[in-house]
Design a protein around this motif. Sequence first.
Motif, PDB file in Angstrom:
ATOM      1  N   ASP A   7       1.169   5.085   0.992  1.00 50.41           N
ATOM      2  CA  ASP A   7       0.613   6.121   1.860  1.00 50.41           C
ATOM      3  C   ASP A   7       1.001   7.482   1.281  1.00 50.41           C
ATOM      4  O   ASP A   7       2.148   7.927   1.423  1.00 50.41           O
ATOM      5  CB  ASP A   7       1.162   5.949   3.279  1.00 50.41           C
ATOM      6  CG  ASP A   7       0.577   6.959   4.257  1.00 50.41           C
ATOM      7  OD1 ASP A   7      -0.137   7.869   3.813  1.00 50.41           O
ATOM      8  OD2 ASP A   7       0.852   6.825   5.458  1.00 50.41           O
TER       9      ASP A   7
ATOM     10  N   TYR B  87      -2.620   0.212   9.218  1.00 53.51           N
ATOM     11  CA  TYR B  87      -2.455  -0.705   8.083  1.00 53.51           C
ATOM     12  C   TYR B  87      -3.324  -1.929   8.344  1.00 53.51           C
ATOM     13  O   TYR B  87      -3.124  -2.650   9.321  1.00 53.51           O
ATOM     14  CB  TYR B  87      -0.986  -1.091   7.942  1.00 53.51           C
ATOM     15  CG  TYR B  87      -0.693  -2.113   6.878  1.00 53.51           C
ATOM     16  CD1 TYR B  87      -0.847  -1.821   5.523  1.00 53.51           C
ATOM     17  CD2 TYR B  87      -0.219  -3.381   7.216  1.00 53.51           C
ATOM     18  CE1 TYR B  87      -0.552  -2.749   4.548  1.00 53.51           C
ATOM     19  CE2 TYR B  87       0.080  -4.316   6.253  1.00 53.51           C
ATOM     20  CZ  TYR B  87      -0.088  -4.001   4.918  1.00 53.51           C
ATOM     21  OH  TYR B  87       0.204  -4.938   3.945  1.00 53.51           O
TER      22      TYR B  87
ATOM     23  N   GLN C 129       0.850  -1.181   0.000  1.00 53.16           N
ATOM     24  CA  GLN C 129       0.000   0.000   0.000  1.00 53.16           C
ATOM     25  C   GLN C 129       0.894   1.241   0.000  1.00 53.16           C
ATOM     26  O   GLN C 129       1.903   1.271   0.690  1.00 53.16           O
ATOM     27  CB  GLN C 129      -0.904   0.029   1.229  1.00 53.16           C
ATOM     28  CG  GLN C 129      -1.951  -1.066   1.261  1.00 53.16           C
ATOM     29  CD  GLN C 129      -3.051  -0.847   0.223  1.00 53.16           C
ATOM     30  OE1 GLN C 129      -3.336   0.287  -0.167  1.00 53.16           O
ATOM     31  NE2 GLN C 129      -3.664  -1.943  -0.217  1.00 53.16           N
TER      32      GLN C 129
ATOM     33  N   GLU D  47     -11.206  -1.530   1.730  1.00 49.34           N
ATOM     34  CA  GLU D  47     -11.139  -0.106   1.419  1.00 49.34           C
ATOM     35  C   GLU D  47     -11.325   0.687   2.706  1.00 49.34           C
ATOM     36  O   GLU D  47     -12.003   0.231   3.636  1.00 49.34           O
ATOM     37  CB  GLU D  47     -12.218   0.290   0.402  1.00 49.34           C
ATOM     38  CG  GLU D  47     -12.035  -0.321  -0.970  1.00 49.34           C
ATOM     39  CD  GLU D  47     -13.115   0.100  -1.941  1.00 49.34           C
ATOM     40  OE1 GLU D  47     -14.222   0.470  -1.473  1.00 49.34           O
ATOM     41  OE2 GLU D  47     -12.876   0.075  -3.151  1.00 49.34           O
TER      42      GLU D  47
ATOM     43  N   SER E 251      -5.176  -5.984   1.547  1.00 44.65           N
ATOM     44  CA  SER E 251      -4.790  -5.000   2.552  1.00 44.65           C
ATOM     45  C   SER E 251      -5.370  -3.642   2.193  1.00 44.65           C
ATOM     46  O   SER E 251      -5.902  -3.431   1.095  1.00 44.65           O
ATOM     47  CB  SER E 251      -3.266  -4.902   2.669  1.00 44.65           C
ATOM     48  OG  SER E 251      -2.714  -4.418   1.455  1.00 44.65           O
ATOM     49  N   ALA E 252      -5.262  -2.706   3.131  1.00 45.86           N
ATOM     50  CA  ALA E 252      -5.674  -1.319   2.922  1.00 45.86           C
ATOM     51  C   ALA E 252      -4.935  -0.472   3.947  1.00 45.86           C
ATOM     52  O   ALA E 252      -4.439  -0.991   4.951  1.00 45.86           O
ATOM     53  CB  ALA E 252      -7.189  -1.156   3.067  1.00 45.86           C
TER      54      ALA E 252
END
Length: 210
Positions: free
Chosen positions: A60, A134, A58, A182, A125-126
Amino acid sequence: PRRFIWYQSVAVEVFEYDEAGKAIGYGMEWHMHASSINSGEPLFPYHQPLDALHLGLQYDLDSSRIVAYTLPAWSGKTRFAAWNPSVVSYAVSTLNDKISLSKQIVPFYFDSADVASFQLGTGVSAIDSLHDVYYVAMPSIPQVPGFNDPRFYQTKLFGINLNTREDVLGGKILEHPVVLLEVNTQTNELFALLKEESVSEAEDSKFFYV
């Protein structure tokens, strides 16, 4: 420019050869691969060697970092050895036209024995960039003596605070596999697309959003 980059973790099989050119062994290497989301062309300056396969990547945007969890290799692993996956963060810097990724290990370990022993590559994951959390879904296989069938598993959902290293969800058990995660950072809400398995071959599996 880093906002228009697609990152992925790739594995490369590397062979060892003797003086006669005969293959005598092989191993695996892992790399962080980057490409442009506009053209699809590789962005070699952003490529980085890795010490293990990374899943659940992911990006950031608020903190300019990549967050993922590691998947240790099969090499040298015994049947009953735990996987011990961990969470890692890479701070991305492009100051003065110099590209660098600074690795930081987040000392959080999936303390559930069933998750550590039967690590599967879900990659679901999100990230909540506003609250530095996380989220990652892991398989949880029931530990029944003499019966460990990976076809029968629940999903354990973790919410890892990247600052305090605490699990804000406490390893929440879900009865259905997670297909997609999400986050709404403004409302601090987590949404998931779940899969409900069909009870017979004649029926199709169903999906629902929670």
